[in-house]
Design a protein around this motif. Structure first.
Motif, PDB file in Angstrom:
ATOM      1  N   ILE A 260     -12.885  -3.557 -24.476  1.00  0.00           N
ATOM      2  CA  ILE A 260     -12.894  -2.309 -23.312  1.00  0.00           C
ATOM      3  C   ILE A 260     -11.935  -2.187 -22.421  1.00  0.00           C
ATOM      4  O   ILE A 260     -10.987  -1.389 -22.639  1.00  0.00           O
ATOM      5  CB  ILE A 260     -13.823  -1.991 -22.334  1.00  0.00           C
ATOM      6  N   MET A 261     -10.857  -3.526 -22.430  1.00  0.00           N
ATOM      7  CA  MET A 261      -9.545  -2.198 -21.951  1.00  0.00           C
ATOM      8  C   MET A 261      -8.715  -2.590 -22.252  1.00  0.00           C
ATOM      9  O   MET A 261      -7.149  -2.276 -22.418  1.00  0.00           O
ATOM     10  CB  MET A 261      -9.135  -4.847 -20.707  1.00  0.00           C
ATOM     11  N   LEU A 262      -8.651  -2.899 -24.124  1.00  0.00           N
ATOM     12  CA  LEU A 262      -7.789  -2.203 -24.649  1.00  0.00           C
ATOM     13  C   LEU A 262      -7.340  -1.078 -24.869  1.00  0.00           C
ATOM     14  O   LEU A 262      -6.082   0.046 -24.681  1.00  0.00           O
ATOM     15  CB  LEU A 262      -7.930  -3.052 -26.063  1.00  0.00           C
ATOM     16  N   LYS A 263      -8.683  -0.283 -24.995  1.00  0.00           N
ATOM     17  CA  LYS A 263      -9.117   1.436 -24.552  1.00  0.00           C
ATOM     18  C   LYS A 263      -8.546   1.937 -23.620  1.00  0.00           C
ATOM     19  O   LYS A 263      -7.604   2.995 -23.632  1.00  0.00           O
ATOM     20  CB  LYS A 263      -9.962   1.499 -24.892  1.00  0.00           C
ATOM     21  N   LYS A 264      -8.891   1.153 -22.841  1.00  0.00           N
ATOM     22  CA  LYS A 264      -8.012   1.553 -21.144  1.00  0.00           C
ATOM     23  C   LYS A 264      -6.694   1.187 -21.065  1.00  0.00           C
ATOM     24  O   LYS A 264      -5.818   2.556 -20.916  1.00  0.00           O
ATOM     25  CB  LYS A 264      -8.457   0.925 -19.855  1.00  0.00           C
ATOM     26  N   VAL A 265      -6.045   0.051 -21.774  1.00  0.00           N
ATOM     27  CA  VAL A 265      -4.706   0.522 -22.040  1.00  0.00           C
ATOM     28  C   VAL A 265      -4.039   1.082 -22.869  1.00  0.00           C
ATOM     29  O   VAL A 265      -2.841   1.920 -22.358  1.00  0.00           O
ATOM     30  CB  VAL A 265      -4.208  -1.173 -21.873  1.00  0.00           C
ATOM     31  N   GLY A 266      -4.534   1.462 -23.805  1.00  0.00           N
ATOM     32  CA  GLY A 266      -4.786   2.682 -24.644  1.00  0.00           C
ATOM     33  C   GLY A 266      -4.015   4.212 -24.030  1.00  0.00           C
ATOM     34  O   GLY A 266      -3.367   4.703 -24.429  1.00  0.00           O
ATOM     35  N   SER A 267      -5.546   3.996 -23.621  1.00  0.00           N
ATOM     36  CA  SER A 267      -5.231   5.759 -23.032  1.00  0.00           C
ATOM     37  C   SER A 267      -4.500   5.346 -21.175  1.00  0.00           C
ATOM     38  O   SER A 267      -3.513   6.764 -21.074  1.00  0.00           O
ATOM     39  CB  SER A 267      -6.557   5.720 -21.949  1.00  0.00           C
ATOM     40  N   TRP A 268      -4.046   4.750 -20.839  1.00  0.00           N
ATOM     41  CA  TRP A 268      -2.950   4.912 -20.018  1.00  0.00           C
ATOM     42  C   TRP A 268      -1.473   5.138 -20.008  1.00  0.00           C
ATOM     43  O   TRP A 268      -0.466   5.921 -19.865  1.00  0.00           O
ATOM     44  CB  TRP A 268      -3.152   3.465 -19.008  1.00  0.00           C
ATOM     45  N   ILE A 269      -1.384   4.537 -21.435  1.00  0.00           N
ATOM     46  CA  ILE A 269      -0.033   4.896 -22.348  1.00  0.00           C
ATOM     47  C   ILE A 269       0.121   6.092 -22.756  1.00  0.00           C
ATOM     48  O   ILE A 269       0.962   6.320 -23.055  1.00  0.00           O
ATOM     49  CB  ILE A 269      -0.300   3.384 -23.205  1.00  0.00           C
ATOM     50  N   GLY A 270      -1.182   6.569 -23.258  1.00  0.00           N
ATOM     51  CA  GLY A 270      -0.919   7.893 -23.943  1.00  0.00           C
ATOM     52  C   GLY A 270      -0.632   8.858 -23.209  1.00  0.00           C
ATOM     53  O   GLY A 270       0.436   9.855 -22.677  1.00  0.00           O
ATOM     54  N   THR A 271      -1.086   8.744 -21.364  1.00  0.00           N
ATOM     55  CA  THR A 271      -0.696   9.259 -20.289  1.00  0.00           C
ATOM     56  C   THR A 271       0.349   9.301 -20.240  1.00  0.00           C
ATOM     57  O   THR A 271       0.534  10.945 -19.952  1.00  0.00           O
ATOM     58  CB  THR A 271      -1.893   9.321 -19.312  1.00  0.00           C
ATOM     59  N   ILE A 272       0.717   8.440 -19.933  1.00  0.00           N
ATOM     60  CA  ILE A 272       2.264   7.752 -19.604  1.00  0.00           C
ATOM     61  C   ILE A 272       2.758   8.484 -20.334  1.00  0.00           C
ATOM     62  O   ILE A 272       3.765   9.583 -20.164  1.00  0.00           O
ATOM     63  CB  ILE A 272       2.408   6.589 -19.575  1.00  0.00           C
ATOM     64  N   LYS A 273       2.864   8.430 -21.296  1.00  0.00           N
ATOM     65  CA  LYS A 273       3.442   9.254 -22.986  1.00  0.00           C
ATOM     66  C   LYS A 273       3.526  10.833 -22.542  1.00  0.00           C
ATOM     67  O   LYS A 273       4.797  11.455 -22.770  1.00  0.00           O
ATOM     68  CB  LYS A 273       3.247   8.557 -24.333  1.00  0.00           C
ATOM     69  N   ASN A 274       2.473  11.681 -22.628  1.00  0.00           N
ATOM     70  CA  ASN A 274       2.420  12.950 -22.363  1.00  0.00           C
ATOM     71  C   ASN A 274       2.984  12.764 -21.135  1.00  0.00           C
ATOM     72  O   ASN A 274       3.977  14.390 -21.173  1.00  0.00           O
ATOM     73  CB  ASN A 274       0.656  13.645 -22.318  1.00  0.00           C
ATOM     74  N   TYR A 275       3.332  12.534 -19.473  1.00  0.00           N
ATOM     75  CA  TYR A 275       3.558  12.614 -18.793  1.00  0.00           C
ATOM     76  C   TYR A 275       5.121  12.744 -18.878  1.00  0.00           C
ATOM     77  O   TYR A 275       5.695  13.235 -18.341  1.00  0.00           O
ATOM     78  CB  TYR A 275       3.323  12.025 -17.640  1.00  0.00           C
ATOM     79  N   ILE A 276       6.156  11.764 -19.393  1.00  0.00           N
ATOM     80  CA  ILE A 276       7.061  11.398 -19.836  1.00  0.00           C
ATOM     81  C   ILE A 276       7.412  12.894 -21.106  1.00  0.00           C
ATOM     82  O   ILE A 276       8.164  13.667 -20.281  1.00  0.00           O
ATOM     83  CB  ILE A 276       7.807   9.940 -20.388  1.00  0.00           C
ATOM     84  N   ASN A 277       7.112  13.017 -21.956  1.00  0.00           N
ATOM     85  CA  ASN A 277       7.024  14.241 -22.614  1.00  0.00           C
ATOM     86  C   ASN A 277       7.474  15.900 -21.751  1.00  0.00           C
ATOM     87  O   ASN A 277       8.016  16.377 -22.066  1.00  0.00           O
ATOM     88  CB  ASN A 277       5.915  14.268 -23.961  1.00  0.00           C
ATOM     89  N   ASN A 278       6.012  15.607 -21.111  1.00  0.00           N
ATOM     90  CA  ASN A 278       6.526  17.273 -20.615  1.00  0.00           C
ATOM     91  C   ASN A 278       7.905  17.057 -18.936  1.00  0.00           C
ATOM     92  O   ASN A 278       8.370  18.191 -19.138  1.00  0.00           O
ATOM     93  CB  ASN A 278       5.177  17.072 -19.631  1.00  0.00           C
ATOM     94  N   VAL A 279       8.106  16.458 -18.981  1.00  0.00           N
ATOM     95  CA  VAL A 279       9.682  16.453 -17.746  1.00  0.00           C
ATOM     96  C   VAL A 279      10.333  16.020 -19.193  1.00  0.00           C
ATOM     97  O   VAL A 279      10.845  17.181 -18.424  1.00  0.00           O
ATOM     98  CB  VAL A 279       8.706  15.050 -16.958  1.00  0.00           C
ATOM     99  N   GLN A 280      10.629  15.760 -19.485  1.00  0.00           N
ATOM    100  CA  GLN A 280      11.799  15.808 -20.861  1.00  0.00           C
ATOM    101  C   GLN A 280      11.417  16.906 -21.323  1.00  0.00           C
ATOM    102  O   GLN A 280      12.464  18.212 -21.463  1.00  0.00           O
ATOM    103  CB  GLN A 280      11.465  15.039 -22.091  1.00  0.00           C
ATOM    104  N   ASN A 281      10.597  17.803 -21.686  1.00  0.00           N
ATOM    105  CA  ASN A 281      10.513  19.609 -21.877  1.00  0.00           C
ATOM    106  C   ASN A 281      10.610  20.434 -20.863  1.00  0.00           C
ATOM    107  O   ASN A 281      11.780  21.019 -20.995  1.00  0.00           O
ATOM    108  CB  ASN A 281       8.802  19.474 -22.079  1.00  0.00           C
ATOM    109  N   GLU A 282      10.486  19.797 -19.880  1.00  0.00           N
ATOM    110  CA  GLU A 282      10.875  20.938 -18.649  1.00  0.00           C
ATOM    111  C   GLU A 282      12.012  21.201 -18.348  1.00  0.00           C
ATOM    112  O   GLU A 282      12.976  21.965 -18.017  1.00  0.00           O
ATOM    113  CB  GLU A 282       9.710  20.684 -16.887  1.00  0.00           C
ATOM    114  N   VAL A 283      12.945  19.701 -18.749  1.00  0.00           N
ATOM    115  CA  VAL A 283      14.454  19.624 -17.961  1.00  0.00           C
ATOM    116  C   VAL A 283      14.733  20.350 -19.147  1.00  0.00           C
ATOM    117  O   VAL A 283      15.924  20.740 -19.063  1.00  0.00           O
ATOM    118  CB  VAL A 283      14.865  17.936 -18.123  1.00  0.00           C
TER     119      VAL A 283
END
Length: 71
Positions: free
Chosen positions: A27-50
């Motif tokens: 369960i913790m692995l799924k949560k950590v994976g979800s957090w990492i995915g969310t962070i990667k998506n956020y970073i991608n969005n910021v890079q695209n905007e820049v």
């Protein structure tokens, strides 16, 4: 910058299993994976905007150069 090898990852996983227990570990692995995915998506969005801002600035600069050349 130090790197993390397979042995260090194995130690971290073993400690996590002992602390969390074998039932809660997946369960913790799924949560950590979800957090990492969310962070990667956020970073991608910021890079695209820049990148889009940079492209728009280049277009504006080219228009201004053409405007000054025609005068």
């Amino acid at each position: 910058m130090p790197t993390i090898g397979w042995f260090e990852i194995l130690i971290i996983v073993a400690i996590a299993i002992v602390v969390l227990g074998p039932k809660d570990f997946p369960i913790m692995l799924k949560k950590v994976g979800s957090w990492i995915g969310t962070i990667k998506n956020y970073i991608n969005n910021v890079q695209n905007e820049v990148s889009n801002i940079d492209i728009e600035n280049d277009k504006i600069e080219k228009k201004e150069e053409k405007k000054h050349e025609s005068e």
